[in-house]
Design a protein around this motif. Sequence first.
Motif, short mmCIF file in Angstrom:
data_model
loop_
_atom_site.label_atom_id
_atom_site.label_comp_id
_atom_site.label_asym_id
_atom_site.label_seq_id
_atom_site.Cartn_x
_atom_site.Cartn_y
_atom_site.Cartn_z
N ARG A 1 -11.03 -11.52 -9.09
CA ARG A 1 -11.26 -11.82 -10.50
C ARG A 1 -11.03 -13.30 -10.75
NH1 ARG A 1 -8.30 -7.06 -14.00
NH2 ARG A 1 -9.64 -5.37 -13.30
N PRO A 2 -11.72 -13.85 -11.74
CA PRO A 2 -11.49 -15.26 -12.08
C PRO A 2 -10.03 -15.57 -12.40
CG PRO A 2 -13.50 -14.48 -13.12
CD PRO A 2 -12.84 -13.29 -12.49
N SER B 1 -14.85 -9.26 -14.40
CA SER B 1 -15.87 -9.56 -13.40
C SER B 1 -15.21 -10.02 -12.11
CB SER B 1 -16.83 -10.64 -13.92
OG SER B 1 -16.14 -11.83 -14.18
N ILE C 1 -16.63 -22.30 -13.16
CA ILE C 1 -17.46 -21.16 -12.77
C ILE C 1 -18.83 -21.25 -13.43
CG2 ILE C 1 -17.74 -18.65 -12.94
CD1 ILE C 1 -14.64 -18.48 -12.61
N VAL D 1 -13.59 -19.07 -3.40
CA VAL D 1 -14.39 -17.86 -3.58
C VAL D 1 -14.85 -17.33 -2.22
CG1 VAL D 1 -16.55 -16.94 -4.53
CG2 VAL D 1 -15.07 -18.40 -5.94
N VAL E 1 -22.46 -19.38 -7.50
CA VAL E 1 -21.49 -18.29 -7.70
C VAL E 1 -22.15 -17.20 -8.52
CG1 VAL E 1 -19.30 -17.67 -8.81
CG2 VAL E 1 -19.48 -19.81 -7.55
N GLU F 1 -22.24 -21.36 -11.52
CA GLU F 1 -23.30 -20.37 -11.79
C GLU F 1 -24.61 -21.07 -12.15
OE1 GLU F 1 -21.64 -16.30 -13.64
OE2 GLU F 1 -21.10 -18.09 -14.82
N SER G 1 -13.05 -21.37 -16.06
CA SER G 1 -14.28 -20.83 -16.66
C SER G 1 -15.38 -21.87 -16.71
CB SER G 1 -13.99 -20.31 -18.08
OG SER G 1 -13.20 -19.16 -18.03
N GLN H 1 -13.72 -13.36 -1.52
CA GLN H 1 -14.85 -12.71 -2.17
C GLN H 1 -14.37 -11.49 -2.95
OE1 GLN H 1 -18.02 -13.71 -2.24
NE2 GLN H 1 -18.49 -14.79 -0.36
N LEU I 1 -15.92 -12.45 -8.53
CA LEU I 1 -16.69 -13.61 -8.10
C LEU I 1 -17.09 -13.49 -6.63
CD1 LEU I 1 -14.50 -16.47 -9.64
CD2 LEU I 1 -16.62 -15.50 -10.56
N SER I 2 -18.29 -13.94 -6.34
CA SER I 2 -18.73 -14.05 -4.95
C SER I 2 -19.70 -15.22 -4.84
CB SER I 2 -19.37 -12.75 -4.47
OG SER I 2 -20.50 -12.43 -5.26
N ARG J 1 -21.28 -13.54 -10.61
CA ARG J 1 -20.29 -12.62 -11.18
C ARG J 1 -20.88 -11.22 -11.14
NH1 ARG J 1 -16.80 -15.34 -15.74
NH2 ARG J 1 -17.79 -17.37 -15.86
#
Length: 152
Positions: free
Chosen positions: A52-53, A92, A71, A45, A80, A75, A68, A49, A94-95, A82
């Motif tokens: 998409r996932p 979404s 992630i 990620v 992370v 999160e 998922s 940056q 990701l960053s 979204r």
Amino acid sequence: MVSAESASNLIESLRGLVRQTRAKAARSAHIGMLPPPLGALLTHVACSQGHRPSAVAEDLRVTQSALSRQIAHAESLGYVVRTPDPLDGRASLLSLSEAGAEALRVHREVQLEWFLSVMTEWTDEEVDALTASVGRLRDAVADEPRSVASSR
């Protein structure tokens, strides 16, 4: 041309190195090293940056359902974030959060300290030669246009 035996020996050496490094990371997570799946996710990620996932899953060679879960875990740790994709509101991007960037920084610092501790007998010249060889191999792999299946 490299013999099949030499190539096989190299592959086995690389597999062993990856296994040992992952095992070390799993045992050392309490002192700053991230578990391998989380470290790989945050690293990817950070380098991509705004992807998409689905693209991250493809790049990491994992299923979207496995990613998922990773992630969701990242999160829950606050690593992370979204954000909605401006080109497609259903998707979404990701960053890394500030906490994720800091966790990755600490992870890399611990990795470096660990590598320095296991390479005390190495010289800079030996490390530079290995780095060049690994880079050459990486470039050869990246430049190879054929898939294994199509070459048979």
